[in-house]
Design a protein around this motif. Structure first.
Motif, PDB file in Angstrom:
ATOM      1  N   VAL A  72      -4.351 -18.944 -12.546  1.00  0.00           N
ATOM      2  CA  VAL A  72      -3.333 -18.119 -13.203  1.00  0.00           C
ATOM      3  C   VAL A  72      -3.431 -18.366 -14.707  1.00  0.00           C
ATOM      4  N   THR A  74      -1.551 -17.774 -18.312  1.00  0.00           N
ATOM      5  CA  THR A  74      -0.319 -17.348 -18.988  1.00  0.00           C
ATOM      6  C   THR A  74      -0.621 -16.321 -20.060  1.00  0.00           C
ATOM      7  N   LEU A  96      -5.495 -14.458 -11.559  1.00  0.00           N
ATOM      8  CA  LEU A  96      -4.377 -13.600 -11.955  1.00  0.00           C
ATOM      9  C   LEU A  96      -4.198 -13.692 -13.460  1.00  0.00           C
ATOM     10  N   PRO A  98      -2.377 -11.677 -17.170  1.00  0.00           N
ATOM     11  CA  PRO A  98      -1.311 -10.758 -17.576  1.00  0.00           C
ATOM     12  C   PRO A  98      -1.758  -9.303 -17.457  1.00  0.00           C
ATOM     13  N   ASP A 129      -6.309  -9.817  -9.731  1.00  0.00           N
ATOM     14  CA  ASP A 129      -4.986  -9.203  -9.735  1.00  0.00           C
ATOM     15  C   ASP A 129      -4.304  -9.517 -11.062  1.00  0.00           C
ATOM     16  N   THR A 130      -3.153  -8.897 -11.267  1.00  0.00           N
ATOM     17  CA  THR A 130      -2.434  -9.072 -12.519  1.00  0.00           C
ATOM     18  C   THR A 130      -1.000  -9.520 -12.276  1.00  0.00           C
ATOM     19  N   LEU A 131      -0.387 -10.032 -13.328  1.00  0.00           N
ATOM     20  CA  LEU A 131       1.006 -10.447 -13.299  1.00  0.00           C
ATOM     21  C   LEU A 131       1.758  -9.753 -14.425  1.00  0.00           C
ATOM     22  N   ALA A 135       7.676 -10.361 -11.782  1.00  0.00           N
ATOM     23  CA  ALA A 135       6.972 -10.728 -10.547  1.00  0.00           C
ATOM     24  C   ALA A 135       7.400 -12.124 -10.109  1.00  0.00           C
ATOM     25  N   ARG A 136       7.078 -12.456  -8.853  1.00  0.00           N
ATOM     26  CA  ARG A 136       7.355 -13.797  -8.323  1.00  0.00           C
ATOM     27  C   ARG A 136       6.102 -14.326  -7.651  1.00  0.00           C
ATOM     28  N   LEU A 137       5.888 -15.623  -7.798  1.00  0.00           N
ATOM     29  CA  LEU A 137       4.741 -16.297  -7.197  1.00  0.00           C
ATOM     30  C   LEU A 137       5.207 -17.525  -6.433  1.00  0.00           C
ATOM     31  N   VAL A 146       8.074 -14.817 -13.071  1.00  0.00           N
ATOM     32  CA  VAL A 146       7.201 -14.520 -14.203  1.00  0.00           C
ATOM     33  C   VAL A 146       8.052 -13.896 -15.301  1.00  0.00           C
ATOM     34  N   LEU A 159       6.211 -19.168 -16.654  1.00  0.00           N
ATOM     35  CA  LEU A 159       6.564 -19.296 -15.241  1.00  0.00           C
ATOM     36  C   LEU A 159       7.749 -20.243 -15.124  1.00  0.00           C
TER      37      LEU A 159
END
Length: 319
Positions: A72, A74, A96, A98, A129-131, A135-137, A146, A159
């Motif tokens: 991930v 940031t 993942l 942004p 994939d993107t964030l 969103a929630r992880l 997020v 996060l």
């Protein structure tokens, strides 16, 4: 007498859940946050390209025989995503990033990704994939929200996990400040966005902040006070942000290459558009060589570099 010592011990490092492990790195690389639960092992931010082998080694040692499942980011400054490609080569991990940065990564537009603008490098990587904010992880056994964190970088994210009260703040909040407000170098809004991010953090119930650089810390209120004060100081005279940017980018490059002649420093300024934009706020172009030598002198006085007759070098032991 009370049980309070007249000479209290130094503040203890904040305690994090066992599923969250922080690899605190030097300033050339961002911190890496390893979050492990039964279903997934994830790493938040991956450091700079020249430290990529060390990043892989740190993760391998921590996971033993287990594979890394997820990366991930940031945000996509080179010190936060420079290990992506090496980690992807080591493990078939999902990545993942942004959502706002997706098109630039897909086209590998190094100008839009800031690598060329800052005189830095990053090995090409892909994403799965993107964030986006909202969103929630699930990472490390906790649910993470997020949160958008523009200011330092327009696309940046944080996060936040409410149950352990942990915030991964990236460069939006450090214990003593925050990252350079890059949009302001190009005449775009960044100070207002940074203030809004600090306001958003102030509304969260945070016990521990894991910053992009420096050790995790617990006294969030004090850190916010310092950040607000610094932001007010910078925004009162944008040239201060420009000067700070030039110093930060110079030291970053020096940490990478270790030594530079003044001619190489002038060439870096000519090639890196973010540095040029900062220099324009401080002096006419004809005065840029003098400007860079003046800033190098200030950095030498603070111990950030060693200045010689023909150039500069990183202090021994600094990485």
């Amino acid at each position: 007498m009370s049980g309070v010592s007249a000479n209290p011990p130094a503040t203890l490092a904040p305690t994090l859940p066992a599923s969250i492990r922080v690899f605190e790195r030097g300033w050339l690389s961002s911190n890496n946050v390893l979050l492990v639960d039964e279903s997934r092992a994830a790493l938040v931010d991956t450091g700079y390209a020249t430290h990529a082998a060390q990043t892989v080694s740190l993760v391998q040692h921590a996971l033993a025989e287990r594979a890394l499942d997820t990366v991930v980011n940031t945000h996509l400054h080179s010190d936060h995503c420079g290990g992506n490609a090496r980690l992807q080569a080591q493990w078939p991990c999902e990545t993942l990033i942004p959502a706002a940065s997706a098109s630039a990564v897909r086209a590998w537009d190094e100008a839009r990704l800031s690598f060329l603008a800052t005189g830095q490098s990053c090995e090409r990587f892909t994403f799965t994939d993107t964030l986006a904010p909202g969103a929630r992880l699930t990472l490390g056994g906790f649910e993470w929200d997020v949160i958008g964190a523009p200011g330092h970088d327009p696309d940046s994210l944080m996060l936040y996990a409410a149950e352990p009260r942990v915030l991964i703040s990236a460069d939006a909040l450090w214990e003593h400040g925050f990252g350079v407000i890059f949009p302001e170098l190009e005449g775009e809004s960044g100070f207002a966005e940074q203030r809004a991010v600090l306001d958003a953090i102030a509304q969260l119930d945070v016990a521990v902040v894991i910053p992009g650089h420096g050790a995790p810390f617990a006294n969030v209120g004090a850190a916010l006070e310092r950040a607000y004060a610094r932001l007010a100081w910078l925004s009162a005279d944008p040239a201060r942000n420009a000067k700070n940017a030039l110093k930060v980018l110079t030291v970053f490059k020096l940490l990478d290459v270790r030594t530079m002649t003044f001619a190489a420093l002038d060439a870096l300024l000519a090639e890196a558009s973010a540095m040029r934009a900062a220099a324009r706020q401080l002096a006419p172009e004809t005065a840029w060589p003098s400007l860079m030598r003046e800033l190098a002198g200030e950095l030498a006085k603070s111990g950030a570099l060693v200045m010689g007759e023909n150039g500069v070098e990183a202090p021994a032991g600094m990485a």
